[in-house]
Each structure stands twice: as structure tokens, then as C-alpha cells.
Design a protein around this motif. Sequence first.
Motif, mmCIF file in Angstrom:
data_model
loop_
_atom_site.group_PDB
_atom_site.id
_atom_site.type_symbol
_atom_site.label_atom_id
_atom_site.label_comp_id
_atom_site.label_asym_id
_atom_site.label_seq_id
_atom_site.Cartn_x
_atom_site.Cartn_y
_atom_site.Cartn_z
ATOM 1 N N SER A 5 -0.676 15.410 22.853
ATOM 2 C CA SER A 5 -2.091 15.702 22.262
ATOM 3 C C SER A 5 -3.117 14.934 21.543
ATOM 4 N N TYR A 27 3.447 18.280 13.203
ATOM 5 C CA TYR A 27 2.841 18.194 14.213
ATOM 6 C C TYR A 27 2.714 17.576 15.563
ATOM 7 N N LEU A 58 -11.070 27.230 16.376
ATOM 8 C CA LEU A 58 -12.171 27.439 16.264
ATOM 9 C C LEU A 58 -12.930 28.431 16.991
ATOM 10 N N THR A 100 -15.089 31.277 7.965
ATOM 11 C CA THR A 100 -15.512 30.328 7.637
ATOM 12 C C THR A 100 -15.436 28.771 7.961
ATOM 13 N N TYR A 145 -14.980 24.717 8.041
ATOM 14 C CA TYR A 145 -14.266 24.222 7.142
ATOM 15 C C TYR A 145 -15.191 23.080 6.231
ATOM 16 N N ARG A 148 -15.926 17.417 17.891
ATOM 17 C CA ARG A 148 -14.241 17.408 18.580
ATOM 18 C C ARG A 148 -15.074 17.631 20.262
ATOM 19 N N ARG A 153 -11.083 21.116 5.318
ATOM 20 C CA ARG A 153 -9.381 22.046 5.884
ATOM 21 C C ARG A 153 -9.135 20.994 5.756
ATOM 22 N N ASP A 204 -8.552 17.575 8.266
ATOM 23 C CA ASP A 204 -9.603 17.856 8.687
ATOM 24 C C ASP A 204 -10.517 16.693 8.984
HETATM 25 C C1 WQD Z 1 -12.311 22.232 15.359
HETATM 26 C C2 WQD Z 1 -12.777 22.415 14.379
HETATM 27 C C3 WQD Z 1 -12.519 22.327 11.756
HETATM 28 C C4 WQD Z 1 -11.808 26.490 12.232
HETATM 29 C C5 WQD Z 1 -6.334 20.965 16.082
HETATM 30 C C6 WQD Z 1 -5.293 20.447 16.072
HETATM 31 C C7 WQD Z 1 -4.468 19.545 17.423
HETATM 32 C C8 WQD Z 1 -4.734 20.354 18.811
HETATM 33 C C9 WQD Z 1 -6.079 21.197 18.853
HETATM 34 C C10 WQD Z 1 -3.073 20.823 19.545
HETATM 35 C C11 WQD Z 1 -12.905 21.087 13.364
HETATM 36 C C12 WQD Z 1 -13.625 23.243 12.530
HETATM 37 C C13 WQD Z 1 -11.760 25.224 13.018
HETATM 38 C C14 WQD Z 1 -11.880 27.659 11.094
HETATM 39 C C15 WQD Z 1 -13.778 25.566 11.206
HETATM 40 N N1 WQD Z 1 -3.461 21.526 18.895
HETATM 41 N N2 WQD Z 1 -12.894 24.555 12.315
HETATM 42 N N3 WQD Z 1 -13.123 27.213 10.806
HETATM 43 O O1 WQD Z 1 -8.292 20.504 14.561
HETATM 44 O O2 WQD Z 1 -9.854 19.431 15.844
HETATM 45 O O3 WQD Z 1 -7.249 20.393 16.410
HETATM 46 O O4 WQD Z 1 -6.299 21.906 17.597
HETATM 47 O O5 WQD Z 1 -2.293 19.534 20.082
HETATM 48 O O6 WQD Z 1 -3.374 19.049 17.343
HETATM 49 O O7 WQD Z 1 -5.821 19.897 14.358
HETATM 50 O O8 WQD Z 1 -9.292 21.860 16.196
HETATM 51 O O9 WQD Z 1 -9.841 24.333 16.855
HETATM 52 O O10 WQD Z 1 -8.848 24.187 14.627
HETATM 53 O O11 WQD Z 1 -10.922 22.766 14.486
HETATM 54 O O12 WQD Z 1 -15.070 25.100 10.609
HETATM 55 O O13 WQD Z 1 -11.791 28.507 11.239
HETATM 56 O O14 WQD Z 1 -13.265 23.256 13.923
HETATM 57 O O15 WQD Z 1 -12.878 21.755 10.137
HETATM 58 O O16 WQD Z 1 -13.635 20.405 12.796
HETATM 59 P P1 WQD Z 1 -9.145 20.546 15.540
HETATM 60 P P2 WQD Z 1 -10.083 22.965 15.572
#
Ligand code: WQD
Length: 336
Positions: free
Chosen positions: A124, A148, A199, A215, A217, A230, A291, A294
Motif C-alpha cells: 500500500s 496497519y 471516501l 464529513t 475531514y 489522493r 482526521r 491523514d
Molecule cells: C481519502 C481522502 C480523507 C473519508 C486509506 C488508507 C490507505 C489505503 C487507502 C489501504 C482523505 C478524506 C475520507 C471521509 C473525508 N488503504 N475523507 N471524509 O486515507 O487516503 O487511505 O485507504 O492500504 O492505507 O489510509 O483514503 O478514502 O479514507 O480518504 O474527508 O469520510 O478523503 O481525509 O483526504 P486514505 P480515504
Amino acid sequence: MKLLITGGAGYIGSHTTLELLNAGYEIVVVDNLCNSKEESLRRIQQLTGKSLVFYNVDLLDRKNLDTVFARESIESVIHFAGLKAVGESVKMPLDYYYNNITGTLNLCSIMSNYDIRTLIFSSSATVYGDPHTVPIKEDFPLNPTNPYGRTKFMIEEILKDLYNSDNRWNIALLRYFNPVGAHGSGRIGEDPNSTPNNLMPLIAQVAVGRGSILTVYGNDYPTPDGTGIRDYIHVVDLATGHLKTLNKIVKDPGFYIYNLGTGRGFSVLEVISAFEEISGKKIKYTIGERRSGDIAICYADPARANRELSWKTYFGINDMCVDMWRWQSLNPNGYE
Ligand code: WQD
Ligand code: NAD
């Protein structure tokens, strides 16, 4: 060629299994269904018109895992099985270390007993932690920030040691960025056994009325609109990345690391807006606190995979939203 797919009933595993069946591989899936349903495998067989063999076996159960290898003439393994929720890993680190690391140790030692040494591992982008710059290249420093991510980092180290101890091993570590979307048929997609944390599925749930509000973040990151950026990659592009990797390592054995991402970043607000346009639904959201854990910006430099695997991504953010929305609206309760 007969392949063992661990975690093949799960989100990325099911999409990859479908592409592998279509490409003519024989497939054996091992999954304990802790975060998936056997229905995904039934639908893959329907869609491809081909059959696969399924064992409901836990990688922690050495005896039954050994039986799978004794029964099936497996040649290569793609290893998806693992727990993947970052927040949960902070609360239950022992479960994460035990499941992900011991599961992998069992798998590798049994593979070795059966003289099978070709392995593709689901790593990852989380192993990079907060990168000093973007786009992220494979040789950037590794600094995972949660249990993780540390399981992925530790497994990468274990696999490197294994290769160094015996060069007959043939290993590829694939570092996925943010997988989203679903198969174009709308028949398979992401259906975690508990509330999603990512997300795109959360947006889709709000759109379909399963969640009331999203929400966001934080909107005070150093990005153009203040929200996190991302590298979202369509799960079917990710699946084809595995086929290309398999072709590569079977032809040219060694130890490889590849970023699988598009090389383009989108902010949270851009994803919401793309999803609204595609679905015709207004996504209700509120701006919340950042969050914990993040980072502001994360996207891949996929040049190595593009060059060495002859792989590139085909789907853009709109395709990801179209396919996610099709899956969510045709299956509002997932595989239930
Ligand atoms: C994406 C963006 C959040 C939810 C995670 C793991 C990573 C990999 C992929 C496994 C960020 C924002 C999110 C919400 C939001 N998994 N967000 N509101 O954190 O980039 O990666 O999944 O290996 O290890 O950490 O992905 O989809 O959670 O978040 O604003 O309710 O969306 O802050 O900017 P992330 P995500
Ligand atoms: P998923 O939860 O949908 O799939 C994982 C599968 O592994 C599930 O079907 C689960 O039942 C199975 N499993 C877990 N532990 C097991 C065990 N001990 N024995 C047998 N089966 C077991 O997750 P996914 O999104 O498809 O992720 C697949 C792999 O890719 C995971 O290793 C994950 O860490 C990694 N990954 C995922 C993402 C992502 O955002 N989805 C990003 C980077 C890396």
C-alpha cells in the motif's frame, strides 16, 4: 497456469480474479470471508462463464492451508488476504499484526514446502507515510504511521529477506494508491462487512440514502481548495496491473516493487463534485476536523510500472464515479 488467490472474495481480489479468469488462468481462491461474501465469487463465475475453486480457509489455519496446496497444483500466488482498516488497526494492533503477518508467514512457509516461489503481494502507498514531496517514487523513504501500515512495511521487509536468502523466490510488491470504482457490469464491487471508512464508498452511501451526511475531514490543508488530495485508481485498472505483473515476473524472475496509481491527484471536494455530476444526486456534506493521521497530498509516480510492466491506467475520475454509482445503485445493500 493455476493460481492461488488469497483474499479473492474481497474487493480488489474479486476484480482481479475476474480478469484472471477471462485471461484463461485456473483459479483457486482462499478466503475466510471475514470481510467479504461468497456471493462475489458466484457472480464472477456468472460474469465470466468460467469456474473457480473456493476454499473457506483462514491463513492462520496452517493445517487446512496446507491441504489446499496438497490438493491443488498451484504454480503462483497473489496474496490479497489481510485486514485493512487503519482506524481499527490503531485500536486492535495485535489482531492486525497477527492476522497480516502470521498469515503471510504461514503462506510463504507452505509455499516453500511445495516449491512454489512466485508471489505477488498487496502492499500500500501507506508504507510511505507523509512523503517529503510528490509524486511518490518507489525509492522514497518508508515511514508508515499506523499499525496497519506497519504490517505492510514489515511484510515487505520479510519478503525482501526471503528473496535475499534464496533467489529462486520471485516476488513483486505492489503499492496501491486509492482503489475505487467497481466492475463495469455493476455486479461486483466493494462491500465491506462493516461501515466503510474510505471516501468514495461513503459518498456513494450518502447518494443512495444509506448515509445522511458526509464529513469532509479538514479544509485547511495546503492544497488549492484546502481538502486532502489522493491518487484514486479504478479497481479494474488495478486488477490489470496484477496480470501485467504476473506476465513480467514469470518471464523475468526477481524482486520487484511497483507503485500502482494514476499519477494524478484529486481533492475531496473534486471527488464529491464529480460524483454529484454523475449521479445527479446532491451529496450533503459538512466540514469537520482533520482526521488524525491523514496527510495533505499523496499521489504516485507510476513511471516504473508503466515502463517495466507495459501497464497504464485507462479510467479517469468520472469513470470511477460512474462505475461506483452503478454498483451502489444496483446493489444498495451490497451482496445481501
Ligand atoms: C481519502 C481522502 C480523507 C473519508 C486509506 C488508507 C490507505 C489505503 C487507502 C489501504 C482523505 C478524506 C475520507 C471521509 C473525508 N488503504 N475523507 N471524509 O486515507 O487516503 O487511505 O485507504 O492500504 O492505507 O489510509 O483514503 O478514502 O479514507 O480518504 O474527508 O469520510 O478523503 O481525509 O483526504 P486514505 P480515504
Ligand atoms: P478486502 O477486505 O475487501 O479483501 C481482503 C480479503 O481477505 C477479504 O475477503 C477477507 O475476508 C480476506 N481475509 C482477511 N484475513 C484473512 C485470513 N486470515 N485468511 C483468509 N482470508 C482473509 O480488502 P481489499 O480492499 O480487497 O484489499 C486487498 C488487499 O489490498 C489487502 O491486503 C489490503 O491491505 C490491500 N490494500 C487495499 C487498499 C484499499 O484501499 N482497498 C489499498 C492498498 C492496499
